[in-house]
Design a protein around this motif. Structure first.
Motif, PDB file in Angstrom:
ATOM      1  N   LYS A 101      31.886  32.963  39.926  1.00  0.00           N
ATOM      2  CA  LYS A 101      31.059  34.001  39.468  1.00  0.00           C
ATOM      3  C   LYS A 101      32.770  35.270  38.964  1.00  0.00           C
ATOM      4  CE  LYS A 101      28.307  36.056  42.506  1.00  0.00           C
ATOM      5  NZ  LYS A 101      27.317  36.937  42.992  1.00  0.00           N
ATOM      6  N   LEU A 102      33.539  34.760  40.050  1.00  0.00           N
ATOM      7  CA  LEU A 102      34.841  35.882  40.023  1.00  0.00           C
ATOM      8  C   LEU A 102      35.696  35.140  38.887  1.00  0.00           C
ATOM      9  CD1 LEU A 102      36.824  38.079  41.298  1.00  0.00           C
ATOM     10  CD2 LEU A 102      37.857  36.571  42.523  1.00  0.00           C
ATOM     11  N   GLN A 103      35.639  33.940  38.941  1.00  0.00           N
ATOM     12  CA  GLN A 103      36.536  33.432  37.089  1.00  0.00           C
ATOM     13  C   GLN A 103      35.944  33.837  36.436  1.00  0.00           C
ATOM     14  OE1 GLN A 103      35.452  29.519  38.039  1.00  0.00           O
ATOM     15  NE2 GLN A 103      37.749  29.020  38.557  1.00  0.00           N
ATOM     16  N   LYS A 104      34.428  34.208  36.274  1.00  0.00           N
ATOM     17  CA  LYS A 104      33.723  34.392  34.490  1.00  0.00           C
ATOM     18  C   LYS A 104      34.464  36.145  34.624  1.00  0.00           C
ATOM     19  CE  LYS A 104      31.080  32.900  32.969  1.00  0.00           C
ATOM     20  NZ  LYS A 104      30.564  32.136  31.136  1.00  0.00           N
ATOM     21  N   GLN A 109      36.388  37.268  31.153  1.00  0.00           N
ATOM     22  CA  GLN A 109      35.601  38.792  30.584  1.00  0.00           C
ATOM     23  C   GLN A 109      36.762  39.576  30.232  1.00  0.00           C
ATOM     24  OE1 GLN A 109      32.754  38.682  28.576  1.00  0.00           O
ATOM     25  NE2 GLN A 109      33.184  40.623  28.605  1.00  0.00           N
ATOM     26  N   LEU A 110      37.264  39.707  31.531  1.00  0.00           N
ATOM     27  CA  LEU A 110      37.860  40.864  31.848  1.00  0.00           C
ATOM     28  C   LEU A 110      39.475  41.156  30.599  1.00  0.00           C
ATOM     29  CD1 LEU A 110      38.892  44.241  33.066  1.00  0.00           C
ATOM     30  CD2 LEU A 110      40.059  42.659  34.571  1.00  0.00           C
ATOM     31  N   ARG A 111      39.107  39.291  30.614  1.00  0.00           N
ATOM     32  CA  ARG A 111      40.317  39.050  29.596  1.00  0.00           C
ATOM     33  C   ARG A 111      40.526  39.327  28.318  1.00  0.00           C
ATOM     34  NH1 ARG A 111      42.547  33.459  32.589  1.00  0.00           N
ATOM     35  NH2 ARG A 111      44.189  34.473  33.733  1.00  0.00           N
ATOM     36  N   ARG A 112      39.370  38.568  28.099  1.00  0.00           N
ATOM     37  CA  ARG A 112      38.241  38.846  26.475  1.00  0.00           C
ATOM     38  C   ARG A 112      38.561  40.494  26.154  1.00  0.00           C
ATOM     39  NH1 ARG A 112      35.341  34.598  28.028  1.00  0.00           N
ATOM     40  NH2 ARG A 112      33.830  36.175  28.696  1.00  0.00           N
ATOM     41  N   ILE A 144      39.949  43.011  27.264  1.00  0.00           N
ATOM     42  CA  ILE A 144      41.229  43.734  27.497  1.00  0.00           C
ATOM     43  C   ILE A 144      42.425  43.001  26.139  1.00  0.00           C
ATOM     44  CG2 ILE A 144      41.850  44.450  29.680  1.00  0.00           C
ATOM     45  CD1 ILE A 144      43.504  42.640  30.052  1.00  0.00           C
ATOM     46  N   GLN A 145      42.040  42.023  25.641  1.00  0.00           N
ATOM     47  CA  GLN A 145      42.569  42.026  24.746  1.00  0.00           C
ATOM     48  C   GLN A 145      43.212  41.723  23.279  1.00  0.00           C
ATOM     49  OE1 GLN A 145      44.422  39.023  25.131  1.00  0.00           O
ATOM     50  NE2 GLN A 145      46.118  38.927  23.383  1.00  0.00           N
ATOM     51  N   PRO A 146      42.233  42.961  22.787  1.00  0.00           N
ATOM     52  CA  PRO A 146      41.816  43.249  21.965  1.00  0.00           C
ATOM     53  C   PRO A 146      43.292  44.656  22.077  1.00  0.00           C
ATOM     54  CG  PRO A 146      40.670  43.478  21.758  1.00  0.00           C
ATOM     55  CD  PRO A 146      40.132  42.774  23.338  1.00  0.00           C
ATOM     56  N   ILE A 147      43.324  45.683  23.399  1.00  0.00           N
ATOM     57  CA  ILE A 147      44.333  45.668  23.266  1.00  0.00           C
ATOM     58  C   ILE A 147      45.745  45.763  23.483  1.00  0.00           C
ATOM     59  CG2 ILE A 147      45.058  48.265  25.077  1.00  0.00           C
ATOM     60  CD1 ILE A 147      41.747  47.827  26.370  1.00  0.00           C
ATOM     61  N   ILE A 148      45.668  44.957  24.202  1.00  0.00           N
ATOM     62  CA  ILE A 148      47.402  44.238  24.255  1.00  0.00           C
ATOM     63  C   ILE A 148      47.562  43.684  22.704  1.00  0.00           C
ATOM     64  CG2 ILE A 148      48.438  42.049  25.371  1.00  0.00           C
ATOM     65  CD1 ILE A 148      46.647  42.154  27.267  1.00  0.00           C
TER      66      ILE A 148
END
Length: 148
Positions: free
Chosen positions: A119-122, A126-129, A131-135
């Motif tokens: 659950k933590l990995q998921k 999800q958080l990476r996906r 924030i990726q546009p912001i990065i």
């Protein structure tokens, strides 16, 4: 007659099972009460200035005191984990109060199950996906700024 004997045996088994459940629940409640009392003692011993909170210095000192260090070891925490543990327990004000201490340690008790780790990995993925546009946008803005 055989039905009566069977009914008595079943009733006795059911009563015995119910008593076992009640005993197990009472033992669990007693164990939790003892653990809470032990954590309270640990907190009070760490709170050397008696202000009702434990700051980083008091927390760090608890890992060097032989008695308190043994308590931490029994809770499965090592001195090198002190900074991380403090950060997890603290709500950001630089001191741990009793609520933060008891709730935090009770949530950390026990080992993580595979489903918890998954659950933590998921969540991280999800958080990476998200924030990726912001990065990407930031990289583009920096690149455009450098061209000027």
């Amino acid at each position: 007659l055989m039905n009566l004997v069977t009914a008595i045996i079943v009733e006795n088994a059911f009563t015995s099972s119910q008593n076992d459940l009640e005993t197990a629940a009472a033992e669990k409640a007693l164990k939790q009460k003892r653990e809470f009392a032990d954590l309270k003692k640990l907190f009070l011993m760490m709170d050397t200035d008696g202000d009702g909170t434990v700051n980083w210095t008091e927390f760090q000192d608890s890992f060097t005191d032989p008695f308190l260090k043994s308590r931490w070891t029994m809770l499965d925490f090592q001195p090198e984990e002190g900074r991380e543990l403090f950060a997890l327990l603290d709500d950001g004000d630089g001191a741990i109060n009793t609520t933060e201490f008891f709730e935090g340690l009770s949530r950390m008790k026990g080992s993580a199950q595979a489903k918890d780790v998954y659950k933590l990995q998921k969540s991280i993925n999800q958080l990476r996906r998200e924030i990726q546009p912001i990065i990407d946008q930031d990289k583009l803005a920096r690149a455009n700024t450098n061209k000027l």
